[in-house]
Design a protein around this motif. Structure first.
Motif: not given
Length: 298
Positions: A24-40, A284-292
């Protein structure tokens, strides 16, 4: 849940619950590496954002300070040293760790507001943040460099940023423990990936994103085969599957202690509160469907 068979951790914590809270918590952290707002935010500091790796490494490593590639390779474990060096050696000349820490909070603020809308400032998120913070503050970070580095940072004032910070401490606490479990199992960095791919945790192509060459991957397969952990076709033997089950059980046991601070009622309440936010991030579709990480596979 596939390879994983659960169990009970210290003080009677159900390891399936420990694993659920990670899910439950991992996706809440992982948006750091995919969200356009963070890339910006990273782009504004001068980072290349055409792909995620040039920002992944400095964002995740920033709590450690301006360290070199060797220390980041040690802490991240499963990435090839050459890949880490490619992205870390020049990272702090683009932006300091302090600048990256500020940027990631600004980026997460924007990402959460885009994903959660009005719920970002709502009572349920604030309650979830308070519970997650209690667990994060209870985490013993001895021998856990990434968890300790994040725990040493000051807490943000806004509840939604506290939730993200707590999720980050807890996922790095778990990750540090996972490395310990891999070391006990005798799996070096590339072997940890090859053995995980061998049980179907993710495709070989997904694991190749960690930067190991074909020759290094093949050599690791040979070493694991010699130990009786892989069949000739690269799939895990029963001994190999049992070794990976043990790694997952040990990882959950090592991750269980922070949740004791909440008690069963608090753990149950946090899991209930996180559900809608978890769904929102996944939707949101930000996270990949498959991860390591093998979430949903093991």
């Amino acid at each position: 849940m596939g390879e994983y068979d659960g169990g009970v951790g210290g003080d009677g914590v159900e390891l399936t619950r420990v694993r659920q809270l990670w899910h439950l918590l991992e996706p809440l952290h992982a948006v750091l590496y995919y969200a356009p707002e963070v890339f910006a935010q990273a782009a504004a500091l001068g980072h290349d954002t055409e792909e995620r790796w040039p920002t992944y490494f400095p964002y995740r490593a920033a709590p450690l300070g301006p360290v070199g590639a060797e220390r980041v390779t040690s802490a991240f474990y499963s990435f090839s040293p050459s890949m880490v060096a490619e992205h870390v050696d020049s990272a702090w000349s683009v932006a300091s760790p302090e600048a990256m820490l500020e940027a990631r909070l600004r980026g997460i603020d924007g990402a959460y507001r885009a994903i959660f809308g009005d719920r970002t400032d709502g009572a349920e998120l604030a309650e979830a943040a308070a519970l997650a913070r209690r667990a994060a503050e209870a985490a013993n970070t001895a021998g856990r460099p990434l968890a300790a580095a994040n725990a040493a940072l000051g807490w943000p004032k806004a509840p939604h940023l506290q939730l993200w910070h707590a999720a980050t401490i807890l996922r790095e606490h778990r990750g540090d423990g996972h490395i310990a479990a891999l070391l006990v199992a005798g799996l070096d960095p590339v072997e940890s990936l090859v053995s995980f791919a061998a049980i179907g945790a993710a495709s070989v192509e997904r694991f190749e994103s960690r930067g190991w060459s074909a020759a290094q991957w093949a050599a690791a397969r040979d070493r694991l085969s010699a130990r009786g952990l892989l069949d000739a076709d690269g799939t895990a033997t029963e001994e190999g599957r049992e070794l990976r089950r043990r790694v997952e059980r040990d990882t959950d046991r090592l991750a269980a202690a922070p949740w004791q601070s909440l008690g069963q009622e608090g753990v149950d309440r946090l899991a209930d509160l996180l559900g809608d936010f978890w769904v929102a991030v996944l939707s949101s579709g930000l996270l990949p469907s498959e991860t390591t990480l093998g979430i949903g596979k093991v």
